[in-house]
Enzyme design. Sequence first.
Site, PDB file in Angstrom:
ATOM      1  N   CYS A  86      -2.568  11.978   5.471  1.00 24.92           N
ATOM      2  CA  CYS A  86      -3.168  11.143   6.514  1.00 24.92           C
ATOM      3  C   CYS A  86      -2.580  11.492   7.888  1.00 24.92           C
ATOM      4  CB  CYS A  86      -2.984   9.675   6.144  1.00 24.92           C
ATOM      5  SG  CYS A  86      -4.112   8.587   7.007  1.00 24.92           S
ATOM      6  N   HIS A 195      -4.630   9.299   0.146  1.00 21.96           N
ATOM      7  CA  HIS A 195      -3.224   8.951  -0.089  1.00 21.96           C
ATOM      8  C   HIS A 195      -2.859   9.046  -1.567  1.00 21.96           C
ATOM      9  CE1 HIS A 195      -2.138   7.196   3.877  1.00 21.96           C
ATOM     10  NE2 HIS A 195      -3.448   7.039   3.981  1.00 21.96           N
ATOM     11  N   GLU A 197       0.004   9.014  -2.822  1.00 17.74           N
ATOM     12  CA  GLU A 197       1.154   8.133  -3.099  1.00 17.74           C
ATOM     13  C   GLU A 197       0.722   6.694  -3.351  1.00 17.74           C
ATOM     14  OE1 GLU A 197       0.194   9.024  -0.171  1.00 17.74           O
ATOM     15  OE2 GLU A 197       0.530   7.403   1.273  1.00 17.74           O
TER      16      GLU A 197
END
Lengths: 228, 84
Positions: A86, A195, A197
């Site tokens: 990002c 994302h 994560e």
Amino acid sequence: MKFAVIVFPGSNCDIDMFHAIKDELGAEAEYVWHDTESLDEFDGILLPGGFSYGDYLRSGAIARFSNVMKEVVKAAEAGKPILGVCNGFQVLLEAGLLPGAMRRNETLKFICRPVQLKVENRETMFTSSYQEQEEIMIPIAHGEGNYYCDEQTLAQLKENKQIVFTYSGTNPNGSLEDIAGIVNKKGNVLGMMPHPERAVDELLGGADGLKLFQSIVKNWREAHVVNA
Amino acid sequence: MYKVKVFITLRESVLDPQGSVVKNSLHSLNYNEVSDVRIGKYMELTVEKTERNIEEVVKEMCERLLANVVIEDYRFEIEEAVAQ
């Protein structure tokens, strides 16, 4: 394998990134402040999402000149795996470690939802644990993820198989050729808008992002650990 | 001392989504004569004189930081300012 999670003023996905590495992946991670002078002790570098320097001027434009970025460039040259997610992707673009630039989303809206991605290239140190063309769900959360590059650059990206992830459902932001993530020519710097994560635990809606981190560790071990 | 005005817009080849939306709004106000809107940034810099050529310095600043030349065009105006 030890990861550095780079923290800029305004980073806000650093804790998620740290959690993914430490608790879900089970590898070592440390927060590293943006004025750090050396990244020598780390094997992998993670640039998290957020709004570094308040997105002043352009997303990533100011962070790119921070002290630690000189070290990130050095680590990239040394072949260490570098992942920018990002805002981290935006910083890598501004730093010239990846080609192209980000425009505002076509809809001009900040979009925050899970999207379907396709793994376009599994022959990278970031994607080898996925299947070729595997469809995965990873959340996005951005206002400027509309990837752009000129035709010549696009041709090079295709030729070198640098397009790693594309949006396989509806393209959420208008990015060129549905691009969601690209690697550099050498293959050790990955930038992606989604994302991973945030997708490391089924309890929290999905774990499709975990394989990305597992790929990094697996490839690193094969290259660096005897009898891995 | 110089006053430098820097104008940054998205390149002609790059779609400007903000500009398109504003153009449509102008059309809805019946300003149908508007055929294009480009939205950009405007910056004012106050720069001390040095031995370096000011044009060269400003160009360098634009290329290195103020504009992202992958998607943006820039132009600037330089005025010599009288110290107050």
